[in-house]
Design a protein around this motif. Structure first.
Motif, mmCIF file in Angstrom:
data_model
loop_
_atom_site.group_PDB
_atom_site.id
_atom_site.type_symbol
_atom_site.label_atom_id
_atom_site.label_comp_id
_atom_site.label_asym_id
_atom_site.label_seq_id
_atom_site.Cartn_x
_atom_site.Cartn_y
_atom_site.Cartn_z
ATOM 1 N N ALA A 201 0.797 -1.217 0.000
ATOM 2 C CA ALA A 201 0.000 0.000 0.000
ATOM 3 C C ALA A 201 0.827 1.264 0.000
ATOM 4 O O ALA A 201 0.275 2.343 -0.101
ATOM 5 C CB ALA A 201 -0.925 0.007 1.230
ATOM 6 N N THR B 270 -6.468 5.374 8.287
ATOM 7 C CA THR B 270 -5.742 5.347 7.018
ATOM 8 C C THR B 270 -6.261 6.449 6.106
ATOM 9 O O THR B 270 -7.472 6.610 5.936
ATOM 10 C CB THR B 270 -5.911 3.980 6.332
ATOM 11 N N SER C 139 -5.848 8.181 2.229
ATOM 12 C CA SER C 139 -5.330 8.035 0.873
ATOM 13 C C SER C 139 -5.093 9.417 0.279
ATOM 14 O O SER C 139 -5.839 10.362 0.548
ATOM 15 C CB SER C 139 -6.294 7.238 -0.003
ATOM 16 N N VAL D 25 -4.860 11.330 -3.271
ATOM 17 C CA VAL D 25 -5.327 11.108 -4.634
ATOM 18 C C VAL D 25 -5.135 12.386 -5.454
ATOM 19 O O VAL D 25 -5.491 13.478 -5.007
ATOM 20 C CB VAL D 25 -6.816 10.703 -4.655
ATOM 21 N N SER E 165 -3.943 7.317 -7.673
ATOM 22 C CA SER E 165 -3.528 7.147 -6.283
ATOM 23 C C SER E 165 -2.044 7.442 -6.134
ATOM 24 O O SER E 165 -1.216 6.980 -6.918
ATOM 25 C CB SER E 165 -3.814 5.717 -5.817
ATOM 26 N N GLU F 258 -0.887 5.906 0.480
ATOM 27 C CA GLU F 258 -1.642 6.108 1.709
ATOM 28 C C GLU F 258 -0.704 6.455 2.857
ATOM 29 O O GLU F 258 0.495 6.195 2.798
ATOM 30 C CB GLU F 258 -2.452 4.855 2.056
ATOM 31 N N VAL G 95 -10.123 6.717 4.836
ATOM 32 C CA VAL G 95 -10.805 5.516 4.381
ATOM 33 C C VAL G 95 -12.096 5.324 5.177
ATOM 34 O O VAL G 95 -12.091 5.332 6.408
ATOM 35 C CB VAL G 95 -9.894 4.279 4.524
#
Length: 242
Positions: free
Chosen positions: A113, A182, A184, A186, A196, A199, A228
């Motif tokens: 990730a 978490t 992310s 973007v 993406s 994270e 998330v």
């Protein structure tokens, strides 16, 4: 020469990987007495490693488009018909400074990730570049400060972009995020496509991370940081057009 923060990061990495020597255990205990957050950080990172191991997410390699290959070739004097390689995506900005050991838990983190954790990449980070070039949005290698808004209550988030021939780098500094949550990062293209950049995990200590997305700065119009499971972005930035 490593700073004390570098040493703490290395010892915590060794503790998570269960590779502390007896001498290092004594040293880490000393840091625990003066830094109460150390135990919490170890627990968070162990939980993250466990979650990634359960997720079994594979690393994704993205082949560059023909247009991107031609731009890279033009800027590097490499023939445009050269064999294409994978475009780097979502790299973690730094790893613990103690490179003597092979950290077993870092492998799934990088490949699954690309998570940026406050302690690992947030302590004693060197400047982005010694002498960055200057210029407007889209200037290769220049640090572009962006206006981040709509931050979550109690959070402080600053971000900058760096244009590269292979994509766009996001440099994020954050504090006050929910510990263990978490987030992310973007980048959104002019056509609405989402890319993406990786994270990061909310931490009790300030986070500094550098993440990469396979979209050119000239084609990027928006940055979003999303928790998330949340309905709305934690932070957004509308980007100046190049």
């Amino acid at each position: 020469m490593n700073s004390p923060d570098d040493r703490i990061a290395a010892l915590i990495a060794a503790a998570v990987a269960e590779e502390l020597t007896p001498e290092e255990k004594v040293e880490l205990d000393g840091f625990r007495r003066t830094h109460p957050w150390v135990d919490e950080e170890i627990a968070n990172m162990r939980d993250l490693a466990h979650r990634l191991a359960l997720a079994e997410v594979a690393w994704t390699e993205v082949a560059p488009s023909e247009a991107l290959r031609e731009r890279v070739a033009a800027s590097t004097n490499v023939p445009s018909d050269a064999s294409p390689g994978p475009v780097p995506i979502g790299r973690v900005a730094a790893t613990p400074p103690d490179s003597r050991r092979s950290r077993r838990w870092l492998v799934p983190m990088l490949s699954a990730a690309c998570l940026a954790i406050g302690l690992v990449v947030g302590l004693a980070i060197p400047p982005l570049v010694d002498a960055p070039p200057s210029g407007g949005p889209g200037t290769l290698g220049a640090i572009e400060e962006i206006d981040v808004r709509s931050e979550a209550a109690g959070a402080q988030i600053d971000a900058a972009l760096v244009a590269h021939t292979w994509g766009t780098e996001a440099v994020v500094d954050a504090s006050g995020l929910d510990v263990g949550a978490t987030y992310s990062v973007v980048l959104i293209g002019s056509d609405g496509a989402e890319f993406s950049a990786g994270e990061m995990l909310g931490s009790a200590v300030p986070i500094h991370c550098r993440l990469n997305a396979a979209v050119l700065r000239a084609e990027t119009v928006r940055l979003e940081i999303r928790e998330v499971g949340a309905e709305t972005p934690t932070a957004v930035a509308d980007l100046p057009q190049t």
